[in-house]
Design a protein around this motif. Structure first.
Motif, PDB file in Angstrom:
ATOM      1  N   ALA A   1       1.144   2.397   2.233  1.00 27.48           N
ATOM      2  CA  ALA A   1       2.137   1.357   2.481  1.00 27.48           C
ATOM      3  C   ALA A   1       3.173   1.298   1.365  1.00 27.48           C
ATOM      4  CB  ALA A   1       1.436  -0.001   2.626  1.00 27.48           C
ATOM      5  N   VAL A   2       2.726   1.460   0.111  1.00 31.31           N
ATOM      6  CA  VAL A   2       3.660   1.478  -1.014  1.00 31.31           C
ATOM      7  C   VAL A   2       4.659   2.616  -0.860  1.00 31.31           C
ATOM      8  CG1 VAL A   2       3.788   2.062  -3.474  1.00 31.31           C
ATOM      9  CG2 VAL A   2       2.246   0.260  -2.707  1.00 31.31           C
ATOM     10  N   GLU A   3       4.187   3.774  -0.471  1.00 35.51           N
ATOM     11  CA  GLU A   3       5.071   4.930  -0.351  1.00 35.51           C
ATOM     12  C   GLU A   3       6.017   4.805   0.838  1.00 35.51           C
ATOM     13  OE1 GLU A   3       2.348   8.207  -0.509  1.00 35.51           O
ATOM     14  OE2 GLU A   3       1.771   7.745  -2.583  1.00 35.51           O
TER      15      GLU A   3
ATOM     16  N   VAL B   1      10.390  -7.308  -0.944  1.00 34.70           N
ATOM     17  CA  VAL B   1       9.395  -8.222  -1.504  1.00 34.70           C
ATOM     18  C   VAL B   1       8.001  -7.616  -1.362  1.00 34.70           C
ATOM     19  CG1 VAL B   1       8.395 -10.527  -1.415  1.00 34.70           C
ATOM     20  CG2 VAL B   1      10.830 -10.214  -0.959  1.00 34.70           C
ATOM     21  N   TRP B   2       7.328  -7.471  -2.491  1.00 38.47           N
ATOM     22  CA  TRP B   2       5.923  -7.077  -2.522  1.00 38.47           C
ATOM     23  C   TRP B   2       5.105  -8.265  -3.024  1.00 38.47           C
ATOM     24  CZ3 TRP B   2       5.665  -1.562  -5.156  1.00 38.47           C
ATOM     25  CH2 TRP B   2       6.315  -0.636  -4.328  1.00 38.47           C
ATOM     26  N   ALA B   3       3.910  -8.402  -2.484  1.00 38.36           N
ATOM     27  CA  ALA B   3       3.073  -9.535  -2.887  1.00 38.36           C
ATOM     28  C   ALA B   3       1.605  -9.138  -2.846  1.00 38.36           C
ATOM     29  CB  ALA B   3       3.320 -10.734  -1.974  1.00 38.36           C
ATOM     30  N   ALA B   4       0.806  -9.847  -3.610  1.00 39.21           N
ATOM     31  CA  ALA B   4      -0.644  -9.654  -3.612  1.00 39.21           C
ATOM     32  C   ALA B   4      -1.308 -11.021  -3.566  1.00 39.21           C
ATOM     33  CB  ALA B   4      -1.086  -8.897  -4.863  1.00 39.21           C
ATOM     34  N   SER B   5      -2.506 -11.086  -2.995  1.00 36.69           N
ATOM     35  CA  SER B   5      -3.228 -12.357  -2.926  1.00 36.69           C
ATOM     36  C   SER B   5      -4.718 -12.113  -2.798  1.00 36.69           C
ATOM     37  CB  SER B   5      -2.727 -13.212  -1.751  1.00 36.69           C
ATOM     38  OG  SER B   5      -2.996 -12.574  -0.513  1.00 36.69           O
ATOM     39  N   ASN B   6      -5.487 -13.136  -3.151  1.00 39.09           N
ATOM     40  CA  ASN B   6      -6.943 -13.111  -3.028  1.00 39.09           C
ATOM     41  C   ASN B   6      -7.345 -14.138  -1.963  1.00 39.09           C
ATOM     42  OD1 ASN B   6      -6.937 -11.363  -5.280  1.00 39.09           O
ATOM     43  ND2 ASN B   6      -7.034 -13.108  -6.684  1.00 39.09           N
TER      44      ASN B   6
ATOM     45  N   THR C   1      -2.649  -5.213  -7.982  1.00 39.92           N
ATOM     46  CA  THR C   1      -1.506  -5.411  -8.870  1.00 39.92           C
ATOM     47  C   THR C   1      -1.233  -4.176  -9.712  1.00 39.92           C
ATOM     48  OG1 THR C   1      -1.985  -7.787  -8.973  1.00 39.92           O
ATOM     49  CG2 THR C   1      -0.602  -6.885 -10.710  1.00 39.92           C
ATOM     50  N   THR C   2      -2.278  -3.494 -10.143  1.00 40.53           N
ATOM     51  CA  THR C   2      -2.108  -2.286 -10.954  1.00 40.53           C
ATOM     52  C   THR C   2      -1.319  -1.227 -10.208  1.00 40.53           C
ATOM     53  OG1 THR C   2      -4.187  -2.693 -12.139  1.00 40.53           O
ATOM     54  CG2 THR C   2      -3.336  -0.449 -12.161  1.00 40.53           C
ATOM     55  N   ILE C   3      -1.652  -1.015  -8.946  1.00 46.65           N
ATOM     56  CA  ILE C   3      -0.955   0.006  -8.150  1.00 46.65           C
ATOM     57  C   ILE C   3       0.506  -0.359  -7.966  1.00 46.65           C
ATOM     58  CG2 ILE C   3      -0.809   1.034  -5.846  1.00 46.65           C
ATOM     59  CD1 ILE C   3      -3.862   0.883  -5.716  1.00 46.65           C
ATOM     60  N   MET C   4       0.781  -1.623  -7.644  1.00 45.39           N
ATOM     61  CA  MET C   4       2.161  -2.005  -7.361  1.00 45.39           C
ATOM     62  C   MET C   4       3.016  -2.034  -8.631  1.00 45.39           C
ATOM     63  SD  MET C   4       1.938  -4.683  -4.163  1.00 45.39           S
ATOM     64  CE  MET C   4       0.401  -5.516  -4.455  1.00 45.39           C
ATOM     65  N   ARG C   5       2.438  -2.455  -9.742  1.00 42.78           N
ATOM     66  CA  ARG C   5       3.211  -2.467 -10.974  1.00 42.78           C
ATOM     67  C   ARG C   5       3.454  -1.059 -11.513  1.00 42.78           C
ATOM     68  NH1 ARG C   5       0.304  -7.665 -13.928  1.00 42.78           N
ATOM     69  NH2 ARG C   5       1.710  -9.264 -13.096  1.00 42.78           N
ATOM     70  N   ALA C   6       2.551  -0.132 -11.226  1.00 38.05           N
ATOM     71  CA  ALA C   6       2.709   1.238 -11.716  1.00 38.05           C
ATOM     72  C   ALA C   6       3.917   1.930 -11.097  1.00 38.05           C
ATOM     73  CB  ALA C   6       1.442   2.040 -11.423  1.00 38.05           C
TER      74      ALA C   6
END
Length: 449
Positions: free
Chosen positions: A19-21, A191-196, A46-51
């Motif tokens: 999805a990131v790619e 917009v990218w987002a992450a959640s738990n 978060t690590t993957i998206m920030r990288a």
């Protein structure tokens, strides 16, 4: 933090990488493709998206423009009314693609924009002007929101801003300050987002359904389930980041997104899915179309196929439809893509009618029609045969109980499944059954019985 290409891929994060790619492919084409990752804390979302910050392509903007104005399409208050010659005199510069974050403690003024106090208090030449906020400065780039479910719960005004930014493509934002004219800007912000979702206040779809629907894809992040993957992750953290030269951008393609062909048949399939499976949001099929085009582009193709659509259905519908609906849609697409794999095609009132598709041998519509004609003929012949009518008459007598055949009588003939029959081909080359009309090889023996 390890670089993007050094991160370990495993069964739990494969969908997020894909999805990131896809989103980066859209960004490279000047399009927005919003991404939301859900999953347990500590799994590496978060690590993957920030990288990704290390591999983002550069952009060309008007020199010193805080709004990241494209010299060919200026949009900010300072440059939108200038002539091309005036913009040329200002000059342009190449800068890194923006990757900015909105924190849980962010204020509306810092996110949207406010009065530039530095210029207002300048003793030499004081003047009132706007200072663009985080979202405005992320034009042509990415905004990342961690724990967006909490943000939507605790800061509804910021969630409303995101609704405007993501509501249309391109989005829009309005900056208002007392004593200054309102400024409305078009924005192309991904917009990218992450959640738990297992923590308070719960999944984003429950906290703010309208905001959840704005994301093109939802990815569920899983934990690694094999020892080798965990060992590789630990080893990577020990090595440290790769050199910057090894993390060069890898999302350039020989053709542009606008050159990817989406046929009329594929759009018919998307329209059928929306109507017949009762999807609520039109954004669902719009996201499916764009995701399928990006999937084709990423695979080096110039035409979208059913396989591309099938790969993106779980990503684009996982947060918009229940699991059963997504499963039935995938079954429908599988049936259209490979009709010969099904012994009995589904009835017309169970799944939508098929359509023809490109890039395949022959027409799927013709194949499905042929199989349906075959089965309809078999069913009709079996139901109208004298033996079958006699068996039905015996079944209907005697208080509804069936009667056994008398001594010496043979069992009633049954219609054979052609896929289970052993066919002995003649010495000469046989004509395929699919090339013959149904009535040429299905006939009724009038003297039978």
């Amino acid at each position: 933090m390890p670089s993007y290409f050094e991160l370990v891929r495993h069964s739990g994060n494969g969908d997020l990488f894909r999805a990131v790619e896809l989103s980066l492919s859209a960004l490279a084409e000047g399009q927005t493709f919003h991404l939301h990752a859900e999953g347990l804390r500590g799994t590496g979302k978060t690590t993957i998206m920030r990288a990704v910050k290390d591999i983002l392509p550069s952009i060309v903007r008007i020199k010193n423009c805080m709004y990241n104005c494209d010299p060919a399409k200026p949009h900010c208050p300072e440059h939108r009314y200038l002539t091309p010659q005036a913009i040329k005199e200002i000059g342009s510069e190449t800068v890194p693609c923006p990757f900015l974050e909105i924190s849980q403690s962010a204020k509306i003024g810092t996110v949207v924009g406010t009065i530039d106090l530095a210029k207002l208090t300048d003793k030499a030449s004081p003047g009132a002007s706007l200072l663009p906020g985080t979202i405005v400065q992320a034009h042509r780039g990415i905004i990342f929101v961690d724990e967006i479910n909490r943000l939507a719960d605790t800061s509804p005004e910021l969630a409303d801003v995101l609704l405007d930014v993501m509501g249309t493509k391109p989005g829009r934002i309005q900056i208002e300050e007392t004593g200054m004219p309102t400024v409305e800007l078009p924005l192309a912000v991904t917009v990218w987002a992450a959640s738990n979702p297992d923590e308070d206040p719960g999944a984003l779809a429950q906290v703010r359904r309208q905001l959840s629907d704005r994301f093109d894809v939802l990815v569920t992040m899983g934990r690694p389930n094999d020892y080798l993957a965990v060992h590789s992750i630990l080893e990577t953290r020990e090595k440290g980041p790769l050199a910057s030269a090894q993390a060069s951008p890898a999302f350039t393609f020989p053709v542009g997104l606008e050159q990817v062909v989406i046929s009329k048949e594929i759009r018919n399939v998307l329209a059928t899915i929306y109507v017949d499976f009762s999807l609520e949001s039109l954004r669902a099929v719009q996201a499916m179309e764009m995701a399928a085009a990006l999937q084709a582009l990423h695979a080096g193709k110039i035409q979208v196929t059913l396989d591309d659509v099938m790969q993106v259905v779980p990503l684009t519908l996982g947060h918009r439809a229940d699991h059963g609906t997504v499963t039935n849609i995938l079954k429908y697409l599988t049936h259209l893509n490979h009709p010969a794999l099904h012994d009995t095609p589904p009835a017309d009132d169970v799944l939508p009618a098929p359509v023809a598709f490109p890039n395949q041998t022959g027409s799927n519509a013709e194949k499905i029609s042929w199989w349906r004609n075959l089965w309809e003929s078999l069913r009709n012949k079996a139901s109208t045969s004298p033996a079958n009518q006699s068996q039905q008459k015996q079944t209907s007598t005697g208080n509804g109980s069936s009667q056994s055949n008398g001594p010496g009588s043979s069992p009633a003939p049954q219609a054979m499944d052609p896929l289970q029959m052993t066919i002995h081909a003649p010495r000469a080359k046989a004509t395929p059954l699919s090339k013959l009309p149904v009535d040429k090889f299905i006939s009724e023996d009038e003297n039978r019985g």
